[in-house]
Write a protein that holds these residues in place. Structure first.
Motif, PDB file in Angstrom:
ATOM      1  N   ASN A 269      -6.295   0.170   8.834  1.00 42.74           N
ATOM      2  CA  ASN A 269      -6.695  -0.325   7.519  1.00 42.74           C
ATOM      3  C   ASN A 269      -7.695  -1.478   7.619  1.00 42.74           C
ATOM      4  O   ASN A 269      -7.667  -2.241   8.595  1.00 42.74           O
TER       5      ASN A 269
ATOM      6  N   PHE B 266      -7.761  -1.047  -5.110  1.00 42.62           N
ATOM      7  CA  PHE B 266      -7.175  -2.302  -4.607  1.00 42.62           C
ATOM      8  C   PHE B 266      -7.743  -3.495  -5.365  1.00 42.62           C
ATOM      9  O   PHE B 266      -7.002  -4.378  -5.812  1.00 42.62           O
ATOM     10  N   GLU B 267      -9.054  -3.519  -5.517  1.00 38.55           N
ATOM     11  CA  GLU B 267      -9.678  -4.674  -6.168  1.00 38.55           C
ATOM     12  C   GLU B 267      -9.329  -4.756  -7.649  1.00 38.55           C
ATOM     13  O   GLU B 267      -9.241  -5.853  -8.213  1.00 38.55           O
TER      14      GLU B 267
ATOM     15  N   ILE C 116      -9.251  -6.878   3.036  1.00 35.62           N
ATOM     16  CA  ILE C 116      -8.079  -7.108   2.187  1.00 35.62           C
ATOM     17  C   ILE C 116      -7.709  -8.589   2.170  1.00 35.62           C
ATOM     18  O   ILE C 116      -7.429  -9.172   1.112  1.00 35.62           O
TER      19      ILE C 116
ATOM     20  N   SER D 236       0.827  -1.204   0.000  1.00 34.08           N
ATOM     21  CA  SER D 236       0.000   0.000   0.000  1.00 34.08           C
ATOM     22  C   SER D 236       0.861   1.254   0.000  1.00 34.08           C
ATOM     23  O   SER D 236       2.061   1.211   0.294  1.00 34.08           O
TER      24      SER D 236
ATOM     25  N   MET E 292     -10.209   1.269  -1.824  1.00 30.68           N
ATOM     26  CA  MET E 292     -10.535  -0.144  -1.971  1.00 30.68           C
ATOM     27  C   MET E 292     -10.938  -0.517  -3.394  1.00 30.68           C
ATOM     28  O   MET E 292     -10.689  -1.639  -3.840  1.00 30.68           O
TER      29      MET E 292
END
Length: 404
Positions: free
Chosen positions: A179, A155-156, A184, A117, A152
């Motif tokens: 977080n 992230f995906e 996650i 991250s 997020m």
């Protein structure tokens, strides 16, 4: 409820004076102070059972070995690991992350990816860069917003079957953000990726349940949980620890050695080469017991109270800006005042006996994101008080007057 006067009496260093002023210690994210029970436990080990472990038949060696392994079991219970051999003693979080990064090389190939991250400590960036350079993999980064929250959706999108491991901190050391690691971990496992959680900043504030989280690795440092420096743990799922090669070779991690071939010891000793920090490992268990005697729920509630109070009081200072305003955060406040360099504020605050951290906090990419050289970071622990926060506010106001 937490009895703050009783708690403070446990920490002898809080009676010290710095520059003629009573010590106010707000650098807890860097290292915690030690209660008397921990200080005494270190001395007691060296005074009564000092000996090398696992190798001797004599009484002292057996006593030291028993104390070391009992500490491992205390930590196993604290983090709710399934097996005690899933708890590896390390010299800290950095050691734990490097152990996994080194051992993960056989499972990552050219074209694969490691996902971290944007708010990671350098210790959770550099080892993965080294691994990616070694095998030809890509290092991907989950972006964050201006509040210091991970995005997020991004992230995906980054999370594909090319990602073999996701490594994120539970709590940001420079922003205080907590977080959403449960989300996650679930998403990462859905694409077959393993997950390492850097728990250096979370272990002092909450009790991690590694089975409930279902993380593959979780690591933290002893010195941040009121224990000795040079101590820490890496939790790893048994299946991963059995698959990974040893990190270091030498004594303790072997089953049999010949010049032709060496076979390795069973877990956890496979990853614990050489004489360890025996006192540190034993006394880390003492520190964990102490935190549990205070109560992690009590600690969390009180530190949240300090965070809310400190945020309110500091924001009353004209021109002060806080970096890290996530809805879900812990007791860390990173701030700057106008165009004053954070180092200058820190130096003046220190003259008032108040310890804060200044600089980039080993998170240079975070500072680059905000386009600043660094921040003043005040990080609170359960032995701090609102009166100490008032003293910090007064000292920052004094620094502002002197430097403006």
């Amino acid at each position: 409820m937490l009895d703050i006067n009783k708690v403070r009496a446990d920490f002898p260093i809080l009676n010290e004076k710095v520059n003629g002023k009573p010590l106010v210690y707000f650098d807890n994210a860097a290292t915690s102070q030690k209660p008397q029970v921990v200080i005494d436990a270190v001395a007691n080990y060296y005074a009564t059972i000092n000996s090398n472990i696992h190798r001797g038949v004599h009484t002292l060696s057996q006593l030291a070995t028993d104390a070391y392994e009992i500490s491992r079991q205390k930590i196993q219970q604290h983090i709710n690991a399934k097996h005690s051999h899933e708890v590896l003693f390390t010299n800290g979080t950095t050691h734990g992350i490097n152990l996994v990064a080194n051992g993960f090389a056989p499972f990552v190939k050219q074209g694969d990816a490691i996902l971290i991250s944007a708010m990671e400590h350098h210790s959770n960036i550099v080892p993965w860069q080294m691994l990616c350079e070694r095998v030809g993999a890509d290092l991907l980064v989950i972006p964050m917003n201006d509040k210091g929250e991970l995005l997020m959706d991004a992230f995906e999108k980054l999370l594909t079957e090319k990602v073999k491991l996701v490594a994120v901190n539970h709590i940001s050391n420079s922003l205080g953000t907590i977080n959403p690691i449960e989300h996650i971990i679930t998403k990462a496992h859905a694409v077959g990726a393993a997950v390492l959680i850097d728990g250096a900043q979370s272990a002092p504030h909450l009790r991690p349940d590694v089975q409930a989280l279902d993380c593959d690795f979780y690591t933290f440092s002893g010195h941040k949980v009121c224990g000795p420096t040079g101590s820490g743990i890496l939790y790893g799922k048994e299946e991963w620890l059995n698959k990974m090669p040893p990190y270091q070779g030498g004594g303790e991690m072997i089953k049999e050695v010949t010049f032709e071939k060496t076979t390795y010891a069973d877990l956890p000793h496979k990853f614990e080469a050489g004489t360890p920090n025996i006192a540190g490992g034993i006394v880390l268990g003492t520190a964990i017991e102490y935190l549990n005697s205070v109560g992690l729920d009590n600690i969390m509630a009180y530190e949240q109270e300090l965070l809310e109070y400190g945020t309110k009081k500091l924001l009353e200072i004209e021109g002060l800006k806080i970096y890290g305003t996530a809805q879900n955060k812990t007791s860390v406040i990173s701030f700057n005042v106008g165009n004053i360099h954070p180092y200058d504020i820190g130096a003046i605050v220190d003259k008032m006996g108040i310890a804060v951290r200044t600089g980039h906090h080993c998170t240079q990419p975070v500072m680059d994101f905000f386009k600043i050289p660094g921040t003043v970071r005040a990080s609170f622990s359960f032995y701090n008080t609102k009166q100490e926060i008032d003293a910090l506010v007064a000292s920052v106001l004094k620094a502002q007057r002197m430097l403006s």
